[in-house]
Scaffold this motif. Sequence first.
Motif, short mmCIF file in Angstrom:
data_model
loop_
_atom_site.label_atom_id
_atom_site.label_comp_id
_atom_site.label_asym_id
_atom_site.label_seq_id
_atom_site.Cartn_x
_atom_site.Cartn_y
_atom_site.Cartn_z
N SER A 180 35.46 78.48 41.17
CA SER A 180 36.00 79.37 40.13
C SER A 180 36.27 78.15 39.22
O SER A 180 35.99 78.28 37.87
N VAL A 183 33.17 76.62 37.84
CA VAL A 183 32.55 77.60 36.78
C VAL A 183 33.27 77.40 35.49
O VAL A 183 32.51 77.45 34.22
N VAL A 184 34.52 77.64 35.27
CA VAL A 184 35.21 77.31 34.19
C VAL A 184 34.80 75.92 33.43
O VAL A 184 34.65 76.26 32.15
N GLN A 185 34.92 74.80 33.81
CA GLN A 185 34.55 73.59 33.50
C GLN A 185 33.08 73.61 32.97
O GLN A 185 33.03 73.12 31.68
N ILE A 186 32.30 74.17 33.69
CA ILE A 186 30.92 74.40 33.33
C ILE A 186 30.76 75.01 32.12
O ILE A 186 29.81 74.77 31.03
N SER A 187 31.41 76.31 32.04
CA SER A 187 31.07 77.18 30.92
C SER A 187 31.94 76.49 29.68
O SER A 187 31.29 76.73 28.54
N GLU A 188 32.63 75.51 29.72
CA GLU A 188 33.28 74.69 28.73
C GLU A 188 32.24 73.67 28.33
O GLU A 188 32.70 72.75 27.53
N LYS A 214 23.86 72.78 37.79
CA LYS A 214 24.55 72.20 36.81
C LYS A 214 23.83 71.21 36.28
O LYS A 214 23.79 70.82 35.13
N ASN A 378 33.80 82.22 18.81
CA ASN A 378 32.49 81.45 18.72
C ASN A 378 32.04 80.58 17.61
O ASN A 378 31.05 79.80 17.51
N GLU A 381 30.99 76.89 18.17
CA GLU A 381 29.89 76.56 18.65
C GLU A 381 28.84 76.04 17.66
O GLU A 381 28.74 76.49 16.74
#
Length: 434
Positions: A180, A183-188, A214, A378, A381
């Motif tokens: 978990s 996933v948060v770090q990858i999403s960031e 990743k 967003n 981004e």
Amino acid sequence: MQIRKKINYSIFLKLIILILIFIVLVNLSIGFLVTFSLDRNPSSLINKYPRVLNDYVINDIGNPPDTVKARTLSKDLTLNIRYETSQLNWTNDADVPSIKDLSSDPDFKTDEQKIFIRYRGRPYFINKVSDGYIIFSPIFPRDYINFEKAIFAIIIIVSILGSLLYFSLRWIFGPIKKLSLAVVQISEGNFDTVIDVKRKDELGNLARSMNEMKTNISNMIKSKESLLVDVSHELRSPLTRIKLANEFVEDDKIRSKIRNDVLEMEAMITELLETYRLESIHGILNLEKTDAVELVKTVISKLPQAKINLNTDFAKKEVNVDKEKFTIALRNILDNAAKYSAGKPVDVSIIENTAGRNETCISIRDYGKGIEQTEIKNIFEPFYRIDKSRDKKVSGYGLGLSIVKKILDLHNFTIDINSKPGSGTEFKIILKNN
């Protein structure tokens, strides 16, 4: 060469094994509980009291009854005795009901010499004598249970088994927390995260798949960034040639239009290269003590076309920043606020942040059309624009605020956004003081 077969241990199989082990432990614990709760070990427990013992017990007690011998017999034969006649009312156990209580049972027959009834779930053998009754009742295992000990043992056993079950489940599902967080770090956008789960079950396979995913995503993004940077560099040369050739165009309107288009493309290329530079090793900060008030005034002075009002609580406020990069961040936010203010003034305030100690807040507020709450997350981004129509009146390619976020993250500063459609937007930059 011998090939070793890779063995995967299913997480569901682990759960089944854990449940089976738990059932076995519960059964063993029940056996221990019974043993622990017994006050003594009966040497000759009577499970079914034979009627033939009636005569033996009655004859051995004697008439009149010998209570000492009766007490000895009750221990030896593991039974309770009540002797109830007109002259004597004796029992080795006060829980043995009297003949008055037993006679209330429907199975009690006064015309029989030997009576067998069940009273409140227990068997009683009732023998008539000349002037009363002798009552026998076998002692069962439950009679030996000390309930205080039993409750204490149950608490200990349940606590131990519950703890074992908790730590076992925690070990089985422990990697889920790591997954978990990853996933948060990858999403960031942090693709350097390594998911370290050394397991041979579904969670281990998932962790390895996520690591591979990743890496693949990171490589694809780097390839696209590299292509974008290379193209941006290569575009500078033809743009320079266009600018030179444009000087020979006689029509002023055409020349001016071409010049503006070239400048716009150069601005976009500069933003692209700046974004890449901040993400690369060149994004290292060169921190120095800088007067935030003077820096904001300087940035405002370079935007003469914008109506910007400055209010500050300080004549001078030193902060530790990379002056060049922080100037870019301020310029981008102010330029963005001016673009969307619809000709209305922009208010800039430099104040002490009351929400946190030793912090300074730079507030930039416009009074434009505002931002929908669903879009606020967003706007940092790359290439994201609120105005999907790409209106030429509001220039830009959605890179300005992306650069702002990267610069503030490098400084470990935070930025908060408060916006309401129709009322404008406020950006709050929180700077840590020296």
